[in-house]
Design a protein around this motif. Sequence first.
Motif, PDB file in Angstrom:
ATOM      1  N   ARG A  78     -10.178 -25.797 -10.752  1.00 55.73           N
ATOM      2  CA  ARG A  78      -9.839 -26.024  -9.347  1.00 55.73           C
ATOM      3  C   ARG A  78     -10.984 -26.738  -8.644  1.00 55.73           C
ATOM      4  O   ARG A  78     -12.110 -26.246  -8.664  1.00 55.73           O
ATOM      5  CB  ARG A  78      -9.543 -24.694  -8.658  1.00 55.73           C
ATOM      6  CG  ARG A  78      -8.341 -23.995  -9.243  1.00 55.73           C
ATOM      7  CD  ARG A  78      -7.944 -22.766  -8.470  1.00 55.73           C
ATOM      8  NE  ARG A  78      -6.862 -22.093  -9.159  1.00 55.73           N
ATOM      9  CZ  ARG A  78      -6.880 -20.799  -9.492  1.00 55.73           C
ATOM     10  NH1 ARG A  78      -7.915 -20.041  -9.184  1.00 55.73           N
ATOM     11  NH2 ARG A  78      -5.855 -20.271 -10.123  1.00 55.73           N
ATOM     12  N   ASP A  79     -10.687 -27.867  -8.062  1.00 54.37           N
ATOM     13  CA  ASP A  79     -11.688 -28.678  -7.366  1.00 54.37           C
ATOM     14  C   ASP A  79     -12.882 -28.980  -8.263  1.00 54.37           C
ATOM     15  O   ASP A  79     -14.029 -28.956  -7.820  1.00 54.37           O
ATOM     16  CB  ASP A  79     -12.155 -27.988  -6.083  1.00 54.37           C
ATOM     17  CG  ASP A  79     -11.031 -27.811  -5.080  1.00 54.37           C
ATOM     18  OD1 ASP A  79     -10.196 -28.732  -4.970  1.00 54.37           O
ATOM     19  OD2 ASP A  79     -10.984 -26.764  -4.408  1.00 54.37           O
ATOM     20  N   GLY A  80     -12.611 -29.219  -9.564  1.00 59.44           N
ATOM     21  CA  GLY A  80     -13.659 -29.558 -10.515  1.00 59.44           C
ATOM     22  C   GLY A  80     -14.453 -28.378 -11.034  1.00 59.44           C
ATOM     23  O   GLY A  80     -15.410 -28.545 -11.778  1.00 59.44           O
ATOM     24  N   ILE A  81     -14.053 -27.159 -10.670  1.00 57.66           N
ATOM     25  CA  ILE A  81     -14.777 -25.949 -11.089  1.00 57.66           C
ATOM     26  C   ILE A  81     -13.884 -25.128 -12.012  1.00 57.66           C
ATOM     27  O   ILE A  81     -12.796 -24.694 -11.602  1.00 57.66           O
ATOM     28  CB  ILE A  81     -15.184 -25.104  -9.865  1.00 57.66           C
ATOM     29  CG1 ILE A  81     -16.074 -25.933  -8.939  1.00 57.66           C
ATOM     30  CG2 ILE A  81     -15.893 -23.821 -10.298  1.00 57.66           C
ATOM     31  CD1 ILE A  81     -16.324 -25.304  -7.606  1.00 57.66           C
ATOM     32  N   PRO A  82     -14.319 -24.889 -13.259  1.00 59.58           N
ATOM     33  CA  PRO A  82     -13.530 -24.055 -14.175  1.00 59.58           C
ATOM     34  C   PRO A  82     -13.479 -22.606 -13.679  1.00 59.58           C
ATOM     35  O   PRO A  82     -14.493 -22.029 -13.300  1.00 59.58           O
ATOM     36  CB  PRO A  82     -14.302 -24.136 -15.494  1.00 59.58           C
ATOM     37  CG  PRO A  82     -15.200 -25.311 -15.361  1.00 59.58           C
ATOM     38  CD  PRO A  82     -15.492 -25.452 -13.910  1.00 59.58           C
ATOM     39  N   VAL A  83     -12.296 -22.040 -13.670  1.00 58.77           N
ATOM     40  CA  VAL A  83     -12.103 -20.636 -13.288  1.00 58.77           C
ATOM     41  C   VAL A  83     -11.935 -19.853 -14.587  1.00 58.77           C
ATOM     42  O   VAL A  83     -10.840 -19.735 -15.117  1.00 58.77           O
ATOM     43  CB  VAL A  83     -10.881 -20.472 -12.358  1.00 58.77           C
ATOM     44  CG1 VAL A  83     -10.711 -19.008 -11.961  1.00 58.77           C
ATOM     45  CG2 VAL A  83     -11.018 -21.357 -11.133  1.00 58.77           C
ATOM     46  N   LEU A  84     -13.040 -19.326 -15.089  1.00 58.55           N
ATOM     47  CA  LEU A  84     -13.038 -18.653 -16.393  1.00 58.55           C
ATOM     48  C   LEU A  84     -12.842 -17.145 -16.237  1.00 58.55           C
ATOM     49  O   LEU A  84     -13.647 -16.339 -16.683  1.00 58.55           O
ATOM     50  CB  LEU A  84     -14.331 -18.973 -17.149  1.00 58.55           C
ATOM     51  CG  LEU A  84     -14.535 -20.453 -17.452  1.00 58.55           C
ATOM     52  CD1 LEU A  84     -15.864 -20.676 -18.156  1.00 58.55           C
ATOM     53  CD2 LEU A  84     -13.397 -20.981 -18.305  1.00 58.55           C
ATOM     54  N   LEU A  85     -11.735 -16.791 -15.608  1.00 51.78           N
ATOM     55  CA  LEU A  85     -11.341 -15.395 -15.446  1.00 51.78           C
ATOM     56  C   LEU A  85     -10.078 -15.159 -16.255  1.00 51.78           C
ATOM     57  O   LEU A  85      -9.084 -15.885 -16.081  1.00 51.78           O
ATOM     58  CB  LEU A  85     -11.090 -15.065 -13.982  1.00 51.78           C
ATOM     59  CG  LEU A  85     -12.269 -15.266 -13.017  1.00 51.78           C
ATOM     60  CD1 LEU A  85     -11.801 -15.127 -11.590  1.00 51.78           C
ATOM     61  CD2 LEU A  85     -13.359 -14.266 -13.346  1.00 51.78           C
TER      62      LEU A  85
END
Length: 60
Positions: A45-52
Amino acid sequence: MKLESFLLEILVCPQCRSALAEGGTEEHPELLCTGTDCGLAYPVRDGIPVLLVDEARRQG
């Protein structure tokens, strides 16, 4: 989406610790677990990996 290559080298799947690969579409980029047993896809999201793990979906 194109992550820096050094990031892909150090990021791993939080569930199984396998390597991640870029995937998804331009509108919905994802990082895909390459592990054979896990098969999770993590949103970017918005270039940021959401590693959850709670935010991931099963591939396929």
